[in-house]
Design an enzyme around this catalytic site. Sequence first.
Site, PDB file in Angstrom:
ATOM      1  N   LYS A  28      77.235 -24.430 -48.164  1.00 25.44           N
ATOM      2  CA  LYS A  28      76.824 -23.697 -49.363  1.00 25.44           C
ATOM      3  C   LYS A  28      75.446 -24.200 -49.833  1.00 25.44           C
ATOM      4  CE  LYS A  28      81.683 -22.895 -50.603  1.00 25.44           C
ATOM      5  NZ  LYS A  28      82.746 -23.074 -51.623  1.00 25.44           N
ATOM      6  N   TYR A  79      83.953 -12.979 -50.956  1.00 25.47           N
ATOM      7  CA  TYR A  79      84.912 -13.533 -51.922  1.00 25.47           C
ATOM      8  C   TYR A  79      85.687 -12.439 -52.663  1.00 25.47           C
ATOM      9  CZ  TYR A  79      83.243 -18.374 -51.382  1.00 25.47           C
ATOM     10  OH  TYR A  79      82.945 -19.632 -50.897  1.00 25.47           O
ATOM     11  N   ARG A 138      89.864 -26.996 -42.198  1.00 25.65           N
ATOM     12  CA  ARG A 138      90.227 -27.112 -43.619  1.00 25.65           C
ATOM     13  C   ARG A 138      90.578 -28.564 -43.962  1.00 25.65           C
ATOM     14  NH1 ARG A 138      89.934 -22.646 -47.291  1.00 25.65           N
ATOM     15  NH2 ARG A 138      91.946 -23.244 -48.173  1.00 25.65           N
ATOM     16  N   ASN A 149      81.073 -27.408 -54.173  1.00 22.91           N
ATOM     17  CA  ASN A 149      81.879 -28.159 -53.201  1.00 22.91           C
ATOM     18  C   ASN A 149      81.374 -28.055 -51.760  1.00 22.91           C
ATOM     19  OD1 ASN A 149      82.758 -25.572 -52.812  1.00 22.91           O
ATOM     20  ND2 ASN A 149      84.917 -25.965 -53.244  1.00 22.91           N
ATOM     21  N   HIS A 197      82.349 -24.141 -47.068  1.00 23.19           N
ATOM     22  CA  HIS A 197      83.456 -23.175 -47.006  1.00 23.19           C
ATOM     23  C   HIS A 197      84.077 -23.200 -45.615  1.00 23.19           C
ATOM     24  CE1 HIS A 197      85.641 -19.374 -46.813  1.00 23.19           C
ATOM     25  NE2 HIS A 197      85.024 -19.170 -45.667  1.00 23.19           N
ATOM     26  N   GLU A 203      85.510 -13.014 -41.333  1.00 23.21           N
ATOM     27  CA  GLU A 203      84.304 -13.606 -41.918  1.00 23.21           C
ATOM     28  C   GLU A 203      83.186 -13.760 -40.887  1.00 23.21           C
ATOM     29  OE1 GLU A 203      85.850 -17.117 -43.849  1.00 23.21           O
ATOM     30  OE2 GLU A 203      86.992 -15.906 -45.281  1.00 23.21           O
TER      31      GLU A 203
END
Length: 155
Positions: free
Chosen positions: A16, A56, A92, A119, A122, A133
């Site tokens: 990000k 999103y 993840r 954060n 992603h 995605e």
Amino acid sequence: HLVASLEVEETYIMIKPDGVQRGLVGEIISRFERKGFQLTGLKLFQCPKELAQEHYKDLQSKPFFPKLVDYITSGPVVCMAWEGVGVVASARKLIGVTNPLNAEPGTIRGDLAVQTGRNVVHGSDSPENGKREIALWFKEGELCEWTPVQEPWLK
Ligand code: RTP
């Protein structure tokens, strides 16, 4: 909750804007490389607002949605496609939970971030979303299917 799979999967990982601004691009890519996953797509990209909204879209009713779109479009992101056995759930785990203060040390968010709204990275939350995605963020010619060869690279 994701259980590790034995299937070869693909996942969309994105550094990000805060990760790019803070100079964490190499550090973050390195964690996925060292784990043993295979990079199949990589680009630095200024995300248009419409794409952030589409990415999103499941969160569009949340109060933080406009701020999230502003954040993701505030500067360039690094878009990546990674492939490997169980890569979706494993990525993840490498990333850590959404709120960096709750993320375990050793995870990217646990080691490198403080705020949920900043954060740094992603990762797709299911194999289906991984495919969705990657198709959303990459054009076909931007992805590279390649076979790692067993060469004595350092000899
Ligand atoms: P991501 O999609 O970015 O990998 O994050 P995630 O699955 O861990 O979290 P998710 O619930 O899908 O939320 C997506 C991103 O929205 C921002 N967020 N802000 N309360 C808040 O202000 C809030 N909650 C979520 C975070 O950037 C989160 O990663």
